[in-house]
Design a protein around this motif. Structure first.
Motif, mmCIF file in Angstrom:
data_model
loop_
_atom_site.group_PDB
_atom_site.id
_atom_site.type_symbol
_atom_site.label_atom_id
_atom_site.label_comp_id
_atom_site.label_asym_id
_atom_site.label_seq_id
_atom_site.Cartn_x
_atom_site.Cartn_y
_atom_site.Cartn_z
ATOM 1 N N LYS A 31 -16.063 43.229 16.344
ATOM 2 C CA LYS A 31 -15.660 44.106 15.251
ATOM 3 C C LYS A 31 -15.187 43.289 14.043
ATOM 4 O O LYS A 31 -15.479 43.632 12.885
ATOM 5 C CB LYS A 31 -14.579 45.072 15.732
ATOM 6 C CG LYS A 31 -15.116 46.068 16.761
ATOM 7 C CD LYS A 31 -14.039 46.690 17.607
ATOM 8 C CE LYS A 31 -13.244 47.729 16.880
ATOM 9 N NZ LYS A 31 -12.346 48.471 17.811
ATOM 10 N N THR A 32 -14.487 42.200 14.298
ATOM 11 C CA THR A 32 -14.030 41.353 13.193
ATOM 12 C C THR A 32 -15.205 40.717 12.468
ATOM 13 O O THR A 32 -15.180 40.565 11.234
ATOM 14 C CB THR A 32 -13.078 40.263 13.724
ATOM 15 O OG1 THR A 32 -11.945 40.888 14.344
ATOM 16 C CG2 THR A 32 -12.593 39.359 12.590
ATOM 17 N N ASP A 56 -10.635 51.849 15.687
ATOM 18 C CA ASP A 56 -9.805 51.381 16.804
ATOM 19 C C ASP A 56 -10.281 51.943 18.134
ATOM 20 O O ASP A 56 -10.163 51.282 19.175
ATOM 21 C CB ASP A 56 -8.347 51.806 16.586
ATOM 22 C CG ASP A 56 -7.673 51.058 15.445
ATOM 23 O OD1 ASP A 56 -8.226 50.038 14.987
ATOM 24 O OD2 ASP A 56 -6.597 51.515 15.007
ATOM 25 N N ASP A 69 -12.772 42.835 19.945
ATOM 26 C CA ASP A 69 -12.339 42.643 18.559
ATOM 27 C C ASP A 69 -13.099 41.522 17.852
ATOM 28 O O ASP A 69 -13.237 41.551 16.621
ATOM 29 C CB ASP A 69 -10.838 42.355 18.516
ATOM 30 C CG ASP A 69 -9.997 43.622 18.495
ATOM 31 O OD1 ASP A 69 -10.584 44.726 18.441
ATOM 32 O OD2 ASP A 69 -8.755 43.510 18.543
ATOM 33 N N LEU A 94 -9.967 47.052 10.371
ATOM 34 C CA LEU A 94 -9.901 47.728 11.658
ATOM 35 C C LEU A 94 -8.831 48.804 11.541
ATOM 36 O O LEU A 94 -7.685 48.516 11.187
ATOM 37 C CB LEU A 94 -9.533 46.741 12.771
ATOM 38 C CG LEU A 94 -10.421 45.502 12.921
ATOM 39 C CD1 LEU A 94 -9.955 44.659 14.093
ATOM 40 C CD2 LEU A 94 -11.879 45.882 13.086
#
Length: 330
Positions: free
Chosen positions: A216-217, A207, A213, A298
């Protein structure tokens, strides 16, 4: 998990979270340190000296005075190292006493680092260079294998092979780096005789990593085949996310392109930063290793590190239970 590393560095977990260009900020490093590991802020991630100093002070406030580190990348180009002496002065003034050196030999900077009381861990891609750094006075070495994201060197030798060889020759604490993303691997490194591991790619879904995101996803969808290598032809091998930019660089290399004038627009650092900012993971040569295969959710950095150490403890207990009967006296 007590090792020479945890005792020397005053940490609870035998894990170093290496510097991540653009991403190893004060917030991320503080989260790593508060979880009982060691993290390293990357000064090159900040636009100027004032921003770097501010990051050090914020990190100290967030960790409540617990020790944290700074990554110093040593370039082959002297002009790129011009800021190094000033950064060391800043570390001394801000009472930062942990340093991770990477790239070329740290020998020229060790006297200054030791003069201000720094604990220095050097990342090396060969046993020969690790041994040289240990002889020069570093406090620990990390053997970085071909699996690591970023620059794994030219040897193309796996991390466990390098570490096993280093343990036969080097007296200072030895760590394994490259492709480490699970507790089982931490357990394997400790069973090998190493004092800990260094991880990077596994932490990209924390995080506290500020990247978009969407990027990261995407990492959550990858398996161990999600990275590739480029820049072999320039003798500057780089392991990165397998994306459109990496494919374009590989195609140019296959055509015989060898000049930075052509490749530069594709491999430049600002293109990486833009990818992290926008979440467009298809663009930029984005440092990544196969350890991303273990990125499954995450979550906070501390949760990742707690899971790793819990898995390692389970794996070590399982190994003990399976092997102990065979080791019992006849």
């Amino acid at each position: 998990m007590k090792t020479r590393l945890t005792e020397r560095f005053g940490i609870e977990k035998p894990i170093l979270c290496g510097g991540l260009m653009w991403l190893a900020t004060a917030e991320y490093v503080a989260a790593v340190v508060n979880a009982g590991a060691m993290g390293y802020i990357t000064p090159r991630s900040y636009p100027d000296e004032a921003a770097f100093v501010d990051a050090l002070r914020r990190c100290r406030a967030m960790t409540g005075g617990r020790p944290f580190g700074v990554n110093l990348y040593i370039s082959a180009r002297p002009e790129e190292n011009a800021r190094m002496r000033r950064w060391i002065e800043i570390l001394a003034g801000e009472d930062v006493r942990h340093v991770e050196t990477a790239g070329y030999s740290p020998v020229a900077f060790l006297p200054a680092l030791k003069a201000v009381g720094c604990q220095v861990v050097h990342k090396a891609t060969s046993v020969r260079h690790a041994a040289s750094a240990a002889k020069a006075g570093v406090d620990a070495v990390v053997l970085i294998g071909a699996e690591c994201g970023g620059h794994p060197g030219q040897g193309d030798i796996p991390a466990m092979v390098l570490a096993a060889r280093a343990l036969e020759q080097i007296d200072v604490p030895v760590l394994v780096g490259g492709g480490i993303g699970s507790g089982r691997q931490l357990a394997a490194a400790l069973a090998l005789g190493a004092d800990g591991v260094l991880i990077g790619s596994r932490m990209l879904v924390a995080d506290e990593i500020w990247a978009h995101d969407a990027y990261k996803t995407h990492l959550l969808s990858l398996d161990e085949t999600g990275s590739t290598t480029v820049l072999h032809a320039l003798k500057n091998t780089y392991r990165c996310l397998a994306n459109d930019t990496a494919a374009a660089v590989a195609a140019l290399e296959a055509e015989g392109v060898r000049d930075y004038e052509t490749l530069g627009p594709l491999i430049g650092g600002m293109m990486q930063r833009q990818a992290y900012e926008t979440g467009d993971w298809s663009q930029g040569v984005l440092s990544l290793g196969p350890a991303a295969a273990w990125c499954d959710r995450l979550e906070p950095a501390g949760a990742i590190l707690d899971r790793l150490t819990a898995e390692a403890e389970t794996a070590l207990r399982s190994a003990r239970d399976r092997i102990a009967p065979a080791l019992a006296p006849a």
